[in-house]
Design an enzyme around this catalytic site. Structure first.
Site, PDB file in Angstrom:
ATOM      1  CG  ASP A   1      -2.373   0.319   0.829  1.00  0.00           C
ATOM      2  OD1 ASP A   1      -2.736   0.103  -0.339  1.00  0.00           O
ATOM      3  OD2 ASP A   1      -3.128   0.816   1.685  1.00  0.00           O
TER       4      ASP A   1
ATOM      5  CG  ASP B   1     -10.363  -7.245  12.544  1.00  0.00           C
ATOM      6  OD1 ASP B   1     -11.161  -6.400  12.997  1.00  0.00           O
ATOM      7  OD2 ASP B   1      -9.269  -7.485  13.060  1.00  0.00           O
TER       8      ASP B   1
END
Length: 1124
Positions: A413, A825
């Site tokens: 990223d 998550d």
């Protein structure tokens, strides 16, 4: 936009010229993906511009400078223009594509930059980009000759003239003559398209030469076996053959046989792949009884407390009662979901017999297991060392799973060249490491961990050459580490040299044009790749379109897909003798999604969704396993363990398999409960008995179809007839609320992505080899080799990672990882459970994965702060379990409610920790008198808690010390990080203000060789203030109350003992926190004592001023104590 009602095949999607979606995938044309973007093959010059590769275009260019020319590769779609054999042409195209760095993004052309050199070191493996090869024999051409899977040259002409792909195409465009022998190239007949609609591979009829003999003859090397051929009915195997009859030969609904089962003479009885091991009744029954007893006693105790107020200190009584009621509510939310803990086991031998065992219908032993895509995410090479990520990648590439079924993706990223070259170095070293692991059955397959083990490396090793091989690999790994650690300096020196050259060129150009010599030379400080071109990602010195938040999308196939059949090594190929060892490597892809200013990239969740889309286009594994960059495979069979659940009977409604997190480098005493064993071995096992464990962010194997936001299959409905690999499924069969015309709104405009959905759904089904499996697939359907990559496919993968792709879609809202929370998550897992999916907790005998965790107090508090902040965000969002659907179980809902509620316990916990001190200062207690009833209630509740802890230790397998460490850190985090998270969450929800708690000072460790040196670092943070104040106020209160009691005329020892007991209870929980403040030798930052001392004194004096003690001046004997 094609609908899901179509019946696409992988070949139709990816093969050259096989469909309109991939026209030109193999030769040359405007290579267009489904979204219409053009792929331009070019070679970049030293200035970063693109130069044409076609001699024809160079001749037509006239006076134009090559630096400004683009060459659009024309990929012919007819067999007449492809004289090589079709499979050779496709593999040559795949090699061409894998040697290209693809870049593109929003409102830009997708470019494929051919790279002769990926890293400075030598590359040997033929699957890797930039691998060495013979040079083209054409004059003035430095291209590489086309190679096969072993890296051997491909010669399109019998004269064996060496020619590269581009020169070969040019020769075909000209006259079709070989430049070596001047003869026409021979055209090979095309293989007819193979119909895999029956889920079986065709066996060619005997009598057409050696190349058309059955697998039986080819494997045995003898004469053709006519009896075996007659047994192979209709020349096919798999579904629709004598081994896999299409009709129910045992009658309709008969229980004495399998409907459509595999008829194999050597077949073993049907065996389940997994089973549930319940907790022994001798443990679970008393455990449940104690929960009930404590619950009843708590109710009676709270009722008694409410009905017996302390008239002398109503304020003290009221605060204590409110806190105790909340604690009881919090205990219920935490304890009740633990009523049904289970343990599961797997049968790896049964999995092998069912999917990998050779049989008459599968003599080569090709695996029928589904494919899997493994994701590794990293963002900053400075915070996440590239060597750690490289070791994780090496452990993935060496995993024990069919090589052709594994694809590894790394998401960078940060778009850093350092990460890119580190991954290329890892792929190069895998050429030795992976076959070495297979040859000697190495565990663990992380080289750093393996070579650091203190145990005897020769244990259980039978090969006589193991010691010699290990010594060679260890030497190569040491050199590999040196290269990785030297990459930052190597990139800097290389970039400085190229930038200096560019400055000299610019200065020369200015002098030739007569410009002012005093004018400063303006040359961007670029970052340069090993082949002497600009890095398209983030530069060391940020520039427009080359910074962390502004760069193009990048995709490089580091290791192209392996051949479907094993490639056995020999004694001469490598440094080590890999004879009879499979030397293939899994597919490995580097990806950095496009980032542009003004777009919300959604941090890790956005990166994971980009990986989901790009992998769907490239490999489309029906299962996905994601790992953090510091978590590696400690058990090479972990994927097989997870597949035992997914492929077992009833596994079609499992959305993910969560593995426990295990950590290395933790101090032996686990001072701050970093291992978190109470959660991973207690709470998660208990949830496994309900709807399944929560998703914890790493070490989780997903069903791709569940990530797409679909509901689980309804097994109560009649199963759909399975008659092809990509069975026809209507959109309404996936989701009743999904309209075909709304597919772009949900998934985006990629046709390839939409067409991959029914394929991944079908391939993820368990085998229909048992009457109870109502939603399965026929055996043999996944033995078909995948098609080679082509330019259009890779270009489509670049398109779906662009920053604009998610606009006006449901990515991050219903599809993929969910946005809007720092704990994406937990939210992602909750959404799946809320749709009716279930999950499974897979605890293996040998830890599946291992990683690192912060052992420093401040780092640990900030980690807990992030988790708690996400929980507060969940509580105030539509992801609150109180708003969940009816598909989520009641006890599972209670757990998710607790996930959003637990940070608010910190408010009551802080008040309760001050109550003993307030009691000691005031001389009052939370009850009017310490009666027998109060003591009986208190002792009963305490003994029940101890009994529950002992029984929980028994069924979970944790130790009492770990349980106590968890209790201690619960109070430490509850009075610091959790309170800060509540404040931060409330300010964000109410006022829209975001506060981040960051480190403000740092003291360095003195002993760098101590692996636990970070444990003794003291980093000041504002999160430390509340626990310090609580500890010091309680200490001062004990001293004050003790002095007052001694000097009083009528000492009230009962109140002193009661208040002191609870103060010591608080201080005992804060003991690890106090040790953390002391550091190694008691060197605590002065600011800690200044802040804590001032606040403690202010609180103490404020209390004395508000409620001064009854002075001893009224005592005529003068024995009282008067506070000055």
């Amino acid at each position: 936009m094609s609908s899901l009602t179509s019946q696409p095949s992988k070949k139709a999607i990816r093969s050259p010229g096989g469909s309109t979606n991939s026209q030109g995938g193999s030769g040359g044309g405007g290579s267009r993906g489904s979204t219409g973007q053009t792929v331009k093959f070019a070679r970049r010059t030293s200035s970063g511009r693109y130069v044409s590769l076609s001699r024809e275009d160079l001749d037509l260019s006239g006076e134009l400078s090559g630096d400004y020319m683009n060459y659009t590769v024309h990929i012919p779609s007819t067999p007449d223009n492809q004289p090589m054999e079709s499979s050779v042409a496709a593999k040559a195209e795949e090699q061409y594509v894998s040697n290209s760095l693809f870049t593109g993004g929003f409102n830009s052309v997708t470019r494929a930059h051919l790279m002769d050199k990926v890293i400075d070191s030598e590359v040997n493996h033929p699957q890797m980009a930039g691998s060495k090869g013979s040079r083209c024999g054409m004059p003035a051409c430095d291209g590489k000759v086309m190679t096969d899977e072993r890296g051997e040259d491909i010669h399109p002409c019998d004269c064996r003239f060496k020619i590269c792909r581009d020169c070969f195409l040019d020769a075909q465009k000209d006259r079709g003559l070989c430049p070596g022998c001047k003869e026409l190239y021979k055209s090979a007949d095309y293989d007819e398209d193979v119909d895999y609609s029956s889920g079986a591979l065709p066996l060619p009829p005997p009598g057409k030469g050696d190349n058309n003999m059955t697998m039986t003859k080819r494997n045995q090397g003898g004469d053709f076996d006519h009896n075996r051929w007659l047994f192979e009915t209709k020349g096919t195997y798999g579904y629709g053959s004598a081994y896999w009859p299409q009709e129910d030969i045992y009658g309709n609904g008969g229980d004495d046989g399998m409907q459509g089962g595999v008829m194999d003479g050597t077949e073993k009885p049907w065996k389940p792949l997994s089973r549930i091991i319940p907790v022994p009744a001798a443990i679970i029954s008393p455990y449940r009884l104690l929960i009930l007893v404590r619950l009843v006693v708590l109710c009676f105790f709270l009722a008694w407390r409410v009905m017996h107020p302390n008239i002398d200190a109503v304020w003290l009584w009221l605060m204590s009662v409110v806190c105790e009621i909340w604690f009881a509510f919090s205990w219920i939310l935490d304890q009740i979901p633990k009523l049904c803990p289970v343990t599961r086991s797997t049968d790896l031998q049964a999995l092998h017999d069912k999917f990998d065992q050779p049989s008459p219908s599968n003599p080569a032993g090709r695996s029928d297991l589904p494919g899997i895509d493994l994701f590794v995410s990293t963002a900053d090479p400075e915070k996440e060392p590239p060597l750690v990520t490289a070791n994780t990648i090496l452990s993935i590439l060496a995993v024990d799973y069919p090589v052709e079924k594994v694809s590894c993706y790394v998401s960078d990223d940060g778009g850093a060249l350092l990460t890119f070259e580190a991954m290329a170095e890892a792929a190069s070293f895998a050429d030795l490491w992976v076959p070495f692991c297979r040859k000697h059955n190495i565990e663990p397959r992380n080289p750093e961990t393996y070579f650091s083990m203190k145990s005897d490396p020769t244990k259980n090793k039978s090969r006589p050459d193991f010691v010699k091989d290990r010594r060679k690999i260890k030497r190569e790994y040491d050199e590999f580490k040196v290269r990785i650690n030297a990459l930052p300096d190597s990139i800097r020196r290389r970039s400085d040299a190229f930038n200096a050259r560019e400055e000299m060129k610019m200065l020369k150009h200015m002098r030739e044009n007569g410009s002012d010599p005093l004018e400063p030379v303006k040359v961007p400080k670029a970052t340069w790749m090993a082949d002497g071109t600009h890095w398209p990602g983030t530069w060391t010195f940020g520039a427009p379109e080359h910074s962390k938040g502004d760069h193009a999308g990048i995709l490089q196939v580091m290791l192209k897909p392996p051949s479907y059949d094993p490639l056995l090594g020999n004694a001469d190929d490598k440094l080590v003798d890999f004879t009879d060892v499979d030397t293939r490597l899994p597919m490995f892809v580097y990806m950095s999604r496009e980032k542009r200013p003004g777009y919300d990239h959604n941090k890790k969740a956005g990166a994971m969704n980009a990986l989901v889309r790009s992998s769907a286009v490239l490999s489309n594994g029906p299962f996905i396993l994601n790992l953090d960059c510091d978590h590696y495979f400690y058990n090479c069979k972990a994927i097989r363990e997870g597949m035992c659940f997914m492929m077992d009977r009833g596994g079609e409604d499992i959305c993910y398999i969560q593995f426990p997190q295990r950590f290395e480098g933790i101090d032996p005493s686990d001072r701050y409960a970093n291992r978190n064993t109470v959660f991973f071995d207690g709470n998660m096992r208990a949830l496994d008995g309900l709807q399944g464990p929560v998703y914890v962010g790493t070490g989780c194997m997903f069903r791709r179809f569940a990530l797409y936001g679909f509901d689980p299959p309804n097994t109560n409905k009649a199963p759909v007839k399975m008659d092809s690999e990509t069975q026809a499924l209507n959109a309404t069969e996936f989701d009743a609320d999904l309209d075909i015309n709304l597919l772009p709104k949900r998934f985006g405009n990629s046709t390839m992505l939409a067409e991959s959905i029914p394929i991944c759904e079908f391939q993820a089904r368990p085998l229909a080899d048992h009457p109870a499996v109502k939603y399965g697939r026929p055996p043999g359907a996944l033995r078909v080799p995948r098609e080679p990559l082509d330019a259009a496919t890779v270009a489509e993968a670049v398109s779906v990672i662009s920053c604009w792709y998610e606009d006006k879609t449901e990515w991050g809202d219903r599809v993929g990882w969910i946005y809007g929370s720092v704990t994406e998550d937990v939210v992602t897992g909750y959404r799946m459970h809320n749709r009716g999916w279930r999950s499974v907790y897979c605890v293996t005998k040998r830890d599946a994965f291992r990683g690192s965790a912060p052992i420093n107090l401040t780092d640990r508090l900030h980690q807990v702060l992030r988790w708690a902040t996400g929980s507060v965000e969940i509580f105030f969002s539509r992801n609150n379990a109180l708003l969940g659907s009816k598909r989520i179980m009641f006890l599972q809902r209670l757990f998710y409610v607790n996930v959003g509620v637990y940070p608010f316990t910190s408010i009551f916990l802080i008040v309760y920790c001050f109550l003993p001190a307030l009691s000691l200062f005031s001389g009052r207690f939370i009850v009017e008198t310490v009666s027998v009833t109060f003591l009986v209630y208190l002792l009963t509740i305490t003994f029940c808690l101890i009994g529950l802890a002992i029984l929980e230790v028994k069924w979970s397998g944790i130790s009492l010390e770990e349980w106590w460490r968890n209790e201690q850190f619960w109070l430490i985090s509850g009075t610091s990080a959790h309170l800060a998270a509540v404040v931060q969450g409330l300010l964000k929800v109410i006022a829209g203000i975001e506060i981040s708690f960051t480190l403000t000072s740092k003291s360095a460790a003195e002993d760098e060789e101590d692996i636990f040196a970070d444990l003794y670092l003291v980093k000041w943070t504002s999160l430390m203030i509340p626990p310090i104040v609580i500890a010091m106020v309680n200490i001062i209160a004990i001293a004050f109350a003790f002095s007052r009691t001694i000097y009083s005329t009528v000492p009230q020892w009962s109140k002193l003992v009661g208040g002191t007991f609870f103060s010591f209870w608080v201080l005992a929980h804060l003991y690890p926190f106090a040790k953390g403040l002391m550091g190694r030798r008691g060197k605590t930052p002065t600011i800690v004592f200044v802040w804590s001392g001032l606040i403690a004194i202010i609180i103490s004096l404020l209390w004395i001023a508000i409620n001064p003690p009854e002075g001893g001046s009224t005592d005529p004997t003068g024995g009282g104590f008067q506070f000055p």
